[in-house]
Design a protein around this motif. Structure first.
Motif, PDB file in Angstrom:
ATOM      1  N   GLY A 441       0.202  -1.276  -0.389  1.00  0.00           N
ATOM      2  CA  GLY A 441       0.110  -0.148  -0.051  1.00  0.00           C
ATOM      3  C   GLY A 441       0.516   1.630  -0.058  1.00  0.00           C
ATOM      4  N   PRO A 442       0.390   2.681  -0.007  1.00  0.00           N
ATOM      5  CA  PRO A 442       1.393   3.382   0.178  1.00  0.00           C
ATOM      6  C   PRO A 442       1.133   4.262   1.043  1.00  0.00           C
ATOM      7  CG  PRO A 442      -1.164   4.200  -0.500  1.00  0.00           C
ATOM      8  CD  PRO A 442      -1.130   2.391  -0.170  1.00  0.00           C
ATOM      9  N   ILE A 443       2.284   5.304   1.596  1.00  0.00           N
ATOM     10  CA  ILE A 443       2.672   5.335   2.959  1.00  0.00           C
ATOM     11  C   ILE A 443       1.984   6.609   2.418  1.00  0.00           C
ATOM     12  CG2 ILE A 443       4.429   5.677   4.807  1.00  0.00           C
ATOM     13  CD1 ILE A 443       5.890   3.302   2.529  1.00  0.00           C
ATOM     14  N   TYR A 444       1.569   6.794   3.717  1.00  0.00           N
ATOM     15  CA  TYR A 444       1.172   8.215   3.843  1.00  0.00           C
ATOM     16  C   TYR A 444       1.344   8.638   5.550  1.00  0.00           C
ATOM     17  CZ  TYR A 444      -3.855   6.491   3.930  1.00  0.00           C
ATOM     18  OH  TYR A 444      -4.489   6.284   4.330  1.00  0.00           O
ATOM     19  N   TYR A 445       0.021  10.609   5.468  1.00  0.00           N
ATOM     20  CA  TYR A 445       0.333  10.382   6.700  1.00  0.00           C
ATOM     21  C   TYR A 445      -0.705   9.628   7.435  1.00  0.00           C
ATOM     22  CZ  TYR A 445      -4.127  12.220   4.825  1.00  0.00           C
ATOM     23  OH  TYR A 445      -5.247  12.730   5.117  1.00  0.00           O
ATOM     24  N   GLY A 446      -1.798   9.006   7.060  1.00  0.00           N
ATOM     25  CA  GLY A 446      -2.748   8.227   7.512  1.00  0.00           C
ATOM     26  C   GLY A 446      -2.381   6.758   7.834  1.00  0.00           C
ATOM     27  N   ASN A 447      -1.039   6.343   7.568  1.00  0.00           N
ATOM     28  CA  ASN A 447      -1.021   4.692   7.849  1.00  0.00           C
ATOM     29  C   ASN A 447       0.799   4.623   8.155  1.00  0.00           C
ATOM     30  OD1 ASN A 447       0.347   5.006   5.325  1.00  0.00           O
ATOM     31  ND2 ASN A 447      -0.456   2.779   4.593  1.00  0.00           N
ATOM     32  N   ARG A 448       1.174   6.030   8.422  1.00  0.00           N
ATOM     33  CA  ARG A 448       2.809   5.818   8.314  1.00  0.00           C
ATOM     34  C   ARG A 448       2.921   5.361  10.082  1.00  0.00           C
ATOM     35  NH1 ARG A 448       4.766  10.573  12.075  1.00  0.00           N
ATOM     36  NH2 ARG A 448       6.659  10.320  10.632  1.00  0.00           N
ATOM     37  N   VAL A 528       4.712  13.827   2.366  1.00  0.00           N
ATOM     38  CA  VAL A 528       6.440  14.231   2.541  1.00  0.00           C
ATOM     39  C   VAL A 528       6.245  13.752   4.250  1.00  0.00           C
ATOM     40  CG1 VAL A 528       6.825  16.029   4.061  1.00  0.00           C
ATOM     41  CG2 VAL A 528       5.783  16.110   2.031  1.00  0.00           C
ATOM     42  N   ALA A 529       5.122  12.804   4.893  1.00  0.00           N
ATOM     43  CA  ALA A 529       5.174  12.416   6.106  1.00  0.00           C
ATOM     44  C   ALA A 529       5.576  10.800   5.718  1.00  0.00           C
ATOM     45  CB  ALA A 529       3.697  12.086   7.017  1.00  0.00           C
ATOM     46  N   ARG A 532      10.064  10.718   5.221  1.00  0.00           N
ATOM     47  CA  ARG A 532      10.565  11.395   7.033  1.00  0.00           C
ATOM     48  C   ARG A 532      10.426  10.689   7.743  1.00  0.00           C
ATOM     49  NH1 ARG A 532       8.136  17.510   8.076  1.00  0.00           N
ATOM     50  NH2 ARG A 532       8.972  18.490   6.551  1.00  0.00           N
ATOM     51  N   LEU A 533       9.464   9.666   7.324  1.00  0.00           N
ATOM     52  CA  LEU A 533       9.908   7.919   8.030  1.00  0.00           C
ATOM     53  C   LEU A 533      10.449   7.278   7.633  1.00  0.00           C
ATOM     54  CD1 LEU A 533       8.239   6.558  10.030  1.00  0.00           C
ATOM     55  CD2 LEU A 533       6.780   5.546   8.707  1.00  0.00           C
ATOM     56  N   PHE A 534      10.694   7.143   6.652  1.00  0.00           N
ATOM     57  CA  PHE A 534      12.220   6.420   5.765  1.00  0.00           C
ATOM     58  C   PHE A 534      12.723   7.053   6.275  1.00  0.00           C
ATOM     59  CE2 PHE A 534       9.530   4.392   2.459  1.00  0.00           C
ATOM     60  CZ  PHE A 534       9.710   3.219   2.243  1.00  0.00           C
ATOM     61  N   ASN A 554       9.143   3.720  -7.683  1.00  0.00           N
ATOM     62  CA  ASN A 554       8.885   3.781  -9.417  1.00  0.00           C
ATOM     63  C   ASN A 554       9.175   4.842  -9.107  1.00  0.00           C
ATOM     64  OD1 ASN A 554       6.902   6.030  -8.064  1.00  0.00           O
ATOM     65  ND2 ASN A 554       5.499   3.582  -7.465  1.00  0.00           N
ATOM     66  N   GLU A 555       9.053   5.913 -10.509  1.00  0.00           N
ATOM     67  CA  GLU A 555       9.878   7.033 -10.812  1.00  0.00           C
ATOM     68  C   GLU A 555       8.850   7.944  -9.366  1.00  0.00           C
ATOM     69  OE1 GLU A 555       9.754   8.546 -14.642  1.00  0.00           O
ATOM     70  OE2 GLU A 555      11.423   6.514 -15.155  1.00  0.00           O
ATOM     71  N   ASN A 556       7.693   8.151  -9.163  1.00  0.00           N
ATOM     72  CA  ASN A 556       7.358   9.265  -8.163  1.00  0.00           C
ATOM     73  C   ASN A 556       7.864   8.938  -6.967  1.00  0.00           C
ATOM     74  OD1 ASN A 556       6.095  10.834 -10.535  1.00  0.00           O
ATOM     75  ND2 ASN A 556       4.472   9.552  -9.802  1.00  0.00           N
ATOM     76  N   VAL A 557       7.611   7.888  -6.370  1.00  0.00           N
ATOM     77  CA  VAL A 557       8.773   7.641  -5.140  1.00  0.00           C
ATOM     78  C   VAL A 557       9.710   7.556  -4.375  1.00  0.00           C
ATOM     79  CG1 VAL A 557       9.011   5.768  -3.357  1.00  0.00           C
ATOM     80  CG2 VAL A 557       6.943   5.596  -4.682  1.00  0.00           C
ATOM     81  N   LEU A 558      10.671   7.509  -5.186  1.00  0.00           N
ATOM     82  CA  LEU A 558      11.825   7.450  -6.064  1.00  0.00           C
ATOM     83  C   LEU A 558      12.172   9.313  -5.724  1.00  0.00           C
ATOM     84  CD1 LEU A 558      14.695   6.898  -5.371  1.00  0.00           C
ATOM     85  CD2 LEU A 558      14.876   6.048  -7.795  1.00  0.00           C
ATOM     86  N   LYS A 559      11.569   9.956  -6.865  1.00  0.00           N
ATOM     87  CA  LYS A 559      11.411  11.593  -6.592  1.00  0.00           C
ATOM     88  C   LYS A 559      11.301  12.303  -5.830  1.00  0.00           C
ATOM     89  CE  LYS A 559      10.009  15.512  -9.152  1.00  0.00           C
ATOM     90  NZ  LYS A 559       8.912  15.643 -10.438  1.00  0.00           N
ATOM     91  N   ILE A 560      10.797  11.501  -4.227  1.00  0.00           N
ATOM     92  CA  ILE A 560       9.572  12.039  -3.500  1.00  0.00           C
ATOM     93  C   ILE A 560      11.069  11.362  -1.700  1.00  0.00           C
ATOM     94  CG2 ILE A 560       7.753  12.318  -1.712  1.00  0.00           C
ATOM     95  CD1 ILE A 560       5.996  11.285  -3.647  1.00  0.00           C
ATOM     96  N   LEU A 561      11.602  10.565  -2.185  1.00  0.00           N
ATOM     97  CA  LEU A 561      12.540  10.095  -1.244  1.00  0.00           C
ATOM     98  C   LEU A 561      13.770  11.192  -1.526  1.00  0.00           C
ATOM     99  CD1 LEU A 561      11.387   6.453  -0.706  1.00  0.00           C
ATOM    100  CD2 LEU A 561      11.473   8.144   0.382  1.00  0.00           C
ATOM    101  N   THR A 562      14.084  10.443  -2.623  1.00  0.00           N
ATOM    102  CA  THR A 562      15.582  11.492  -3.446  1.00  0.00           C
ATOM    103  C   THR A 562      14.723  13.426  -2.120  1.00  0.00           C
ATOM    104  OG1 THR A 562      15.650  10.321  -4.910  1.00  0.00           O
ATOM    105  CG2 THR A 562      16.719  12.615  -4.594  1.00  0.00           C
TER     106      THR A 562
END
Length: 602
Positions: A441-448, A528-529, A532-534, A554-562
């Motif tokens: 699943g996605p990793i976001y503020y709701g399930n971090r 963003v949350a 930051r957890l990563f 995927n590209e979007n996840v890697l871009k946000i993490l970077t």
């Protein structure tokens, strides 16, 4: 004409609504098999708005001069709802918001239409029993109407009750024959038309209206209606209800169009459907029409009769045109009880949707709950409020699914490059010293917090363990400094650990986790949350001597993490295209290449 009763307007306006929107949709619509016009649910919702703004007086005389004024006010409100609904659809088309119909899932649509069928049936009881009762609106309206009908059962008009019983006794079996033998019948038996003709003739020759005081349709003017402006001043009062009517009408229309498009192998354009229904409602509102949409029953008949293009709407509108110009006045003596029975029997398909519940329970318990909650909300509360509750509950189930996604430990299938969850595959083995994790699943503020809890439990990232390792690290660094000073003064070589990593390696047994590899193939997005957890978990893993690796991002996840600064806490070389590449790299770093026989690792 029957659905006009649901809208609380004269039957003639139902004929108008069955003509003008059909012509407009034929020009702009993309549904080849869709028949537009009056629809029970939309008519019922519009009727509730009309009754709220123009209620029926308790001492109402249908033959008085006040009746014409009351009817003009009612159709003015209904036309205003149609105009505002059309404007909303055109605005949605301009903003390309056709995708909003997807928020009405199949369980919601089926439960909503099934529950609305109960509202329609209960609202028609007074016409079938010959009772002259005010129409209830708002929450619990269904139960209020039932209570009112029960209180006034003693005033039942026995003639209208007899007409209703005869009509139902004929309509229900013939409709069942049409359904069961639709493949053998070239065209369905037009039982509604036959019933209307017979009832009109019987009422005329027997003078049932004067002898038994039954309620009839009355005067139906011949010809086209004169264009007139809707009641613009009612826009503020009807805005909220009109939004619900618009959403329901559009969603039902698009859903119905897509069903037949999939069946016959062509595509539907949701935004173009917004334009078509928007123009239909906007133009028709100036000809005293109430809101229209695609209709279930007539669309089914149209498809069964062999209609294949939008031009079929031209022929149906021609039939309505003939009725408007010539035949309409002949229905003067048609009993309203017959129209009420036609309304009720047209809802057969909606009632039969209860048959889908066992299969829905077997496939998905959550979708079953969405169906039940939506149905109960619509029946108990009201049509528009119940629909809103159903949509909100459905969205909550989606959020709960993403919040409680599974976190699995992957194992390696020997002699392959395949990694699967170990709890489901017994022939997959864990790589020693490496935890391969996947989050579905996605990793976001709701399930971090849930994601962190899962990861910490699997990796053993307890605060006590982190603090003990930090103390050990500080003590090691202190001993190294003291040993360095002592070595320089005495000229003795430093025999302490050369690095913190060597200390961790000595403290870590072969079975302990030395590296964690996160398979991000099922992480569709990170906010963003989550990023930051990563970073936080990467730092905590480093404190206990565990290296973090990523794969299948995927590209979007890697871009946000970077962008969030993860690379300042993690080696960029620890990001891999596949899980197997990452495992091979980890083994090479440990100078223990991956064996083909997993039993060697134990």
């Amino acid at each position: 004409m029957a659905f006009a009763l649901l809208t609380s307007v004269a039957p003639i306006f139902g004929l108008y609504t069955s003509f003008f929107p059909v012509v407009m949709y034929m020009i702009f619509g993309t549904g080849r098999h869709v028949s537009t016009g009056t629809f029970a649910v939309v008519s019922l919702m519009t009727g509730s708005v009309v009754e709220q703004l123009v209620p029926t007086p308790l001492a109402f005389n249908s033959s008085s001069s006040e009746a014409a004024d009351l009817e003009a006010q009612r159709i003015g409100v209904a036309s205003a709802v149609a105009l505002l609904s059309g404007i909303i659809m055109l605005c949605m088309f301009g903003l390309q918001l056709g995708f909003l119909s997807t928020y009405l899932s199949e369980p919601i649509v089926k439960a909503f239409t099934s529950a609305a069928a109960f509202h329609v049936t209960v609202s028609q009881l007074q016409s079938m029993l010959g009772l002259r009762l005010p129409r209830n609106t708002g929450s619990f309206s269904l139960f209020k109407t039932l209570a009112l009908v029960m209180e006034n059962l003693s005033h039942t008009n026995m003639a209208e009750l007899l007409i209703s019983v005869v009509c139902l006794a004929v309509l229900v079996p013939v409709k069942e024959v049409n359904t069961r033998y639709r493949h053998r019948l070239r065209t369905p038996i037009p039982v509604e038309i036959l019933m209307v003709i017979i009832a009109t003739c019987v009422t005329y020759f027997s003078s049932l209206d004067s002898n038994y005081n039954i309620e009839i349709v009355g005067h139906i003017p011949a010809g086209f209606p004169k264009p007139q402006l809707p009641a613009f001043h009612t826009f503020p009062a009807i805005a909220g209800d009109t939004i619900a009517i618009t959403f329901v009408g559009y969603a039902v229309s698009v859903s119905l169009a897509m069903i037949y498009a999939d069946k016959h192998g062509y595509s539907i354009h949701p935004n173009q459907e917004l334009l078509a229904h928007g123009i239909s409602n906007t133009v028709s509102s100036f000809f005293t029409c109430f809101p229209s949409s695609a209709t279930l029953a007539t669309t089914n008949i149209l498809e069964s009769a062999g209609g294949y293009t939008q031009l079929s709407g031209l022929f149906t509108s021609l039939v309505v045109l003939i009725v408007l110009l010539v035949i309409g006045p002949l229905f003067y003596f048609l009993p309203k009880a017959v129209l009420a029975c036609i309304n009720v029997t047209s809802l057969r398909q909606m009632f039969l949707q209860f048959q889908d519940l066992p299969e829905l329970w077997r496939i998905s318990k959550l979708d079953f709950m969405v169906w039940v909650i939506t149905w109960l909300s619509v029946v108990v509360l009201n049509v528009d409020l119940g629909l809103a509750i159903g949509v909100l509950f459905s969205m909550m189930t989606v959020i709960c699914r993403t919040q409680r996604a599974d976190c699995s430990v992957l194992g390696w299938a020997s002699n392959t490059e395949i990694y699967r969850p170990m709890e489901n595959h017994r022939k997959c083995y864990e790589v020693p010293g490496v935890k391969i994790l996947t989050y579905n699943g996605p990793i976001y503020y709701g399930n971090r917090s849930f994601f962190r809890e899962k990861m910490s439990r699997v990796l053993g990232l307890t605060p006590e363990k982190i603090r003990s390792r930090e103390k050990a690290k500080k003590a090691l660094e202190k001993r190294e400094r003291e040993a360095s000073v002592s070595s320089v003064e005495r000229g003795i070589a430093n025999t302490s650990f050369s690095s913190v990593n060597e200390f961790f390696e000595s403290e870590t047994s072969e079975k302990d986790v030395q590296a964690v590899l996160i398979d991000c193939s099922r992480v569709i997005f990170v906010d963003v949350a989550g990023a930051r957890l990563f970073t936080q978990m990467c730092t905590e893993c480093q404190k206990i001597g565990v290296h973090v690796y990523l794969a299948n991002c995927n590209e979007n996840v890697l871009k946000i993490l970077t962008s969030s600064g993860l690379m300042s806490h993690m080696n960029p070389q620890h990001i891999f295209v596949t899980v197997h590449d990452a495992v091979l790299y980890i083994q090479q770093q440990r100078e223990k290449p991956l064996e083909t026989n997993p039993t060697v690792w134990v």
